[in-house]
Design a protein around this motif. Structure first.
Motif, PDB file in Angstrom:
ATOM      1  N   LEU A 106      43.244  40.917  41.666  1.00 52.94           N
ATOM      2  CA  LEU A 106      42.623  41.039  40.352  1.00 52.94           C
ATOM      3  C   LEU A 106      43.546  40.469  39.282  1.00 52.94           C
ATOM      4  O   LEU A 106      44.703  40.874  39.150  1.00 52.94           O
ATOM      5  N   TRP A 107      43.021  39.482  38.544  1.00 53.03           N
ATOM      6  CA  TRP A 107      43.739  38.908  37.414  1.00 53.03           C
ATOM      7  C   TRP A 107      42.983  39.246  36.132  1.00 53.03           C
ATOM      8  O   TRP A 107      41.747  39.327  36.128  1.00 53.03           O
ATOM      9  N   PRO A 108      43.686  39.380  35.012  1.00 50.81           N
ATOM     10  CA  PRO A 108      43.034  39.832  33.769  1.00 50.81           C
ATOM     11  C   PRO A 108      42.256  38.732  33.060  1.00 50.81           C
ATOM     12  O   PRO A 108      42.247  37.567  33.478  1.00 50.81           O
ATOM     13  N   GLU A 109      41.629  39.114  31.979  1.00 52.16           N
ATOM     14  CA  GLU A 109      40.987  38.158  31.072  1.00 52.16           C
ATOM     15  C   GLU A 109      42.021  37.152  30.583  1.00 52.16           C
ATOM     16  O   GLU A 109      43.169  37.501  30.324  1.00 52.16           O
ATOM     17  N   SER A 110      41.598  35.874  30.481  1.00 54.06           N
ATOM     18  CA  SER A 110      42.437  34.797  29.949  1.00 54.06           C
ATOM     19  C   SER A 110      43.654  34.507  30.814  1.00 54.06           C
ATOM     20  O   SER A 110      44.634  33.947  30.336  1.00 54.06           O
ATOM     21  N   SER A 111      43.604  34.859  32.098  1.00 55.55           N
ATOM     22  CA  SER A 111      44.727  34.535  32.983  1.00 55.55           C
ATOM     23  C   SER A 111      44.758  33.053  33.326  1.00 55.55           C
ATOM     24  O   SER A 111      45.813  32.510  33.671  1.00 55.55           O
ATOM     25  N   ILE A 114      47.808  41.701  38.857  1.00 57.62           N
ATOM     26  CA  ILE A 114      48.891  40.985  38.179  1.00 57.62           C
ATOM     27  C   ILE A 114      48.721  41.105  36.669  1.00 57.62           C
ATOM     28  O   ILE A 114      47.649  40.815  36.131  1.00 57.62           O
ATOM     29  N   GLN A 115      49.798  41.500  35.998  1.00 56.44           N
ATOM     30  CA  GLN A 115      49.841  41.595  34.544  1.00 56.44           C
ATOM     31  C   GLN A 115      50.912  40.612  34.055  1.00 56.44           C
ATOM     32  O   GLN A 115      52.094  40.907  34.063  1.00 56.44           O
ATOM     33  N   PRO A 116      50.529  39.395  33.632  1.00 54.81           N
ATOM     34  CA  PRO A 116      51.511  38.328  33.437  1.00 54.81           C
ATOM     35  C   PRO A 116      52.231  38.322  32.095  1.00 54.81           C
ATOM     36  O   PRO A 116      53.243  37.643  31.938  1.00 54.81           O
ATOM     37  N   GLU A 122      55.262  42.624  31.613  1.00 61.56           N
ATOM     38  CA  GLU A 122      54.654  42.028  32.793  1.00 61.56           C
ATOM     39  C   GLU A 122      54.848  42.957  33.980  1.00 61.56           C
ATOM     40  O   GLU A 122      55.743  43.808  33.997  1.00 61.56           O
ATOM     41  N   GLY A 123      53.979  42.800  34.959  1.00 61.91           N
ATOM     42  CA  GLY A 123      54.080  43.652  36.138  1.00 61.91           C
ATOM     43  C   GLY A 123      53.167  43.168  37.243  1.00 61.91           C
ATOM     44  O   GLY A 123      52.276  42.331  37.038  1.00 61.91           O
ATOM     45  N   ALA A 124      53.407  43.689  38.441  1.00 63.36           N
ATOM     46  CA  ALA A 124      52.568  43.411  39.604  1.00 63.36           C
ATOM     47  C   ALA A 124      52.365  44.741  40.320  1.00 63.36           C
ATOM     48  O   ALA A 124      53.349  45.411  40.682  1.00 63.36           O
ATOM     49  N   GLU A 167      51.395  29.787  38.186  1.00 59.31           N
ATOM     50  CA  GLU A 167      52.304  30.909  37.923  1.00 59.31           C
ATOM     51  C   GLU A 167      51.697  32.223  38.397  1.00 59.31           C
ATOM     52  O   GLU A 167      52.398  33.086  38.954  1.00 59.31           O
ATOM     53  N   MET A 168      50.390  32.388  38.190  1.00 57.84           N
ATOM     54  CA  MET A 168      49.727  33.602  38.657  1.00 57.84           C
ATOM     55  C   MET A 168      49.766  33.698  40.180  1.00 57.84           C
ATOM     56  O   MET A 168      49.960  34.782  40.744  1.00 57.84           O
ATOM     57  N   TRP A 169      49.597  32.556  40.869  1.00 58.29           N
ATOM     58  CA  TRP A 169      49.671  32.579  42.332  1.00 58.29           C
ATOM     59  C   TRP A 169      51.087  32.888  42.806  1.00 58.29           C
ATOM     60  O   TRP A 169      51.286  33.591  43.814  1.00 58.29           O
ATOM     61  N   HIS A 170      52.074  32.385  42.106  1.00 63.85           N
ATOM     62  CA  HIS A 170      53.467  32.669  42.465  1.00 63.85           C
ATOM     63  C   HIS A 170      53.731  34.176  42.432  1.00 63.85           C
ATOM     64  O   HIS A 170      54.342  34.738  43.362  1.00 63.85           O
ATOM     65  N   ARG A 171      53.261  34.840  41.392  1.00 62.28           N
ATOM     66  CA  ARG A 171      53.465  36.285  41.276  1.00 62.28           C
ATOM     67  C   ARG A 171      52.613  37.046  42.285  1.00 62.28           C
ATOM     68  O   ARG A 171      53.044  38.062  42.839  1.00 62.28           O
ATOM     69  N   SER A 172      51.397  36.546  42.505  1.00 63.76           N
ATOM     70  CA  SER A 172      50.499  37.219  43.445  1.00 63.76           C
ATOM     71  C   SER A 172      51.044  37.148  44.868  1.00 63.76           C
ATOM     72  O   SER A 172      51.011  38.147  45.607  1.00 63.76           O
ATOM     73  N   ASP A 173      51.511  35.981  45.262  1.00 64.23           N
ATOM     74  CA  ASP A 173      52.036  35.820  46.622  1.00 64.23           C
ATOM     75  C   ASP A 173      53.234  36.730  46.861  1.00 64.23           C
ATOM     76  O   ASP A 173      53.391  37.313  47.944  1.00 64.23           O
TER      77      ASP A 173
END
Length: 501
Positions: A265-270, A225-227, A457-459, A241-247
């Motif tokens: 995989l989530w980035p630094e400072s996610s 995930i690239q938020p 942003e992207g997934a 929000e990260m879980w929403h995009r991941s799901d």
């Protein structure tokens, strides 16, 4: 007759342009531009110096090249660091001065050796000094000249034998050989033998890579995930929000698949604004309920952290071991650092430690897959990466990066260009998860894929299959071996040089 006064600054600017072209990632002209310029620049720079060009213009050329490469720095420091633009501009100039002086000393040392030990001595001195400067010199933002060869997969695979700094020595050493030969009155054919052998070595090493021993195949589905969150900002709901995009991504892919492990995989400072050093059953449950292994960038008090959760495994915690000087940590001894922090109102980041538990273990039907995380600028350091891979007995590298600080500048591409050789060097893929672009994967065979643009942003979903390659560059003895070899070559050149009666 003296040359026209405008010729020196004009030639310096032309050479500075060639310098910049060696680092214009992603590779132009099918990837050929960067390695070609990386071989050409040292030859032209040293040829002028060896033939009597004033040393000042050599230094000015290097400074101009670095300034052109660092043009993005003042705006970034001003907008993201809160500095007045004039002070930010001064910071860029000081950074360029420091790095240019290091490379200038490499060039000057090679010229000194050429006069006393001939072309062989010049080549070995250039390679040795550059190796020492890249490996042990102080850099605000670490980089290697050899990274330019990562633009071509077959050239990148040569780093499996020499490492990135070994490729740096190859470029500058062959350039010094050619320059010293021409300055001494040697033929063009003899001068070009050095660069010709360098290209031949790259070709042979790229082929020999296929003969290196390999481990058993690993398989892993990777969801990334690239938020595009604002860099450094803490706000409630980041994890949700990260879980929403991941799901959404996992549902679209139909992951996890039966018998196939999935890494989220989530980035630094996610995730910011809380101390994630402590036990939290909810975080373990979040990963277990989705059937994934979850590795994400967060924080914990004075530490920049990566945390991992997987069903049936203890929580994985790993702190950044190499905080960046000035940006994340005041350089210097502890007492000086704390005094400076008090004067500036700055809190230096604390460094974590590399231990045998520095890899995140992912359960798999065919055996565990071990991931060693590199927090942002750590991936720029070949020695640091090698030690982490070895200590963690890792099969895979992950780079968690917050590149939102770079705005839309070329810096995110420059960072990617400088880390891409970590994969073929160590024979394992490198997953690059960024906060705001470009995320991607660098493969052990030198190929790479990057997606999106800066501030996007992207997934992304990446089904990975690889066999870890046991490369010579994994050895802790590689740099000492190259140092000894170049030192011996310098001595041989000095002994073979005719002495005046």
């Amino acid at each position: 007759m003296k040359r026209p006064s405008l010729l020196q600054p004009l030639s310096a600017l032309v050479l500075a342009g060639i310098f910049v072209l060696a680092f214009r990632f992603p590779g132009a002209l099918g990837g050929w531009l960067e390695p070609a310029m990386a071989l050409l620049f040292p030859l032209l720079l040293l040829d002028g110096l060896f033939k009597g060009r004033h040393a000042f213009w050599t230094w000015a050329t290097l400074l101009a090249g670095l300034v052109l490469l660092y043009l993005w720095v003042p705006q970034t420091l001003a907008s993201k660091g809160g500095l007045p633009f004039g002070l930010a501009l001064l910071g860029m100039i000081l950074l360029g001065l420091w790095e240019a002086t290091g490379l200038w000393l490499v060039a000057a040392g090679s010229r000194w050796a050429s006069r006393r030990a001939g072309p062989l001595g010049a080549a070995c001195a250039a390679g040795l000094l550059l190796l020492v400067w890249e490996t042990w010199g102080f850099h605000v933002y670490p980089w290697t000249w050899g990274a330019a060869f990562g633009a071509l997969p077959w050239a990148a695979r040569a780093s499996a034998f020499l490492g990135a700094s070994g490729l740096s020595t190859l470029a500058w050493g062959t350039g010094a050989w050619a320059a010293a030969t021409l300055a001494g009155g040697g033929s063009l054919r003899r001068a070009m033998a050095g660069p010709g052998l360098a290209v031949a070595f790259l070709l042979l090493a790229g082929g020999a890579w296929h003969l290196l021993p390999r481990d058993a195949e690993r398989r892993l589905d990777v969801a990334m995930i690239q938020p595009n969150f604002p860099p450094g900002q803490r706000w409630l709901g980041m994890e949700a929000e990260m879980w929403h995009r991941s799901d959404a991504l996992l549902r679209a892919q139909g992951w996890p698949r039966a018998g196939q492990p999935t890494l989220l995989l989530w980035p630094e400072s996610s995730v910011l604004g809380r101390d994630d050093r402590h036990a939290d059953a909810r975080l373990s449950a979040e990963a277990a309920s989705r059937g994934v292994a979850w590795l994400f960038g967060t924080e914990g008090g004075p530490y920049n952290l990566v945390r991992g959760e997987a069903a049936g495994r203890p929580t994985f915690l790993f702190a950044k071991t190499e905080p960046m000087p000035f940006g994340e940590r005041t350089p210097g001894p502890v007492a000086f650092r704390r005094w400076m922090d008090r004067q500036m109102g700055f809190v230096s980041q604390e460094a974590g430690e590399l231990t045998g538990s520095c890899a995140f273990s992912i359960p798999s039907p065919s055996g565990e897959v071990r991931v060693h995380p590199l927090v942002c600028s750590e991936a720029l350091l070949p020695g640091r990466t090698r030690r982490g891979l070895a200590l963690g007995r890792a099969d895979l590298l992950a780079n968690h990066t917050n590149d939102g600080w770079f705005d839309r500048s070329i810096a995110t591409d420059l960072h990617a260009a400088q880390i891409r050789l970590r994969a073929p060097e160590l024979g394992v893929p490198l997953l690059r998860a960024t906060l705001s672009g470009k995320s991607g994967v660098f493969r052990e065979d030198g190929g790479f894929e990057l997606w999106g643009e800066p501030l996007s942003e992207g997934a992304y979903a990446v089904p990975l299959r690889w066999r870890p390659v046991r490369t010579p560059a994994r050895s802790a003895w590689l740099v000492p071996f190259l140092t000894a070899l170049l030192s011996a070559g310098l001595l041989v050149g000095w002994r073979a040089q005719p002495r005046k009666a």
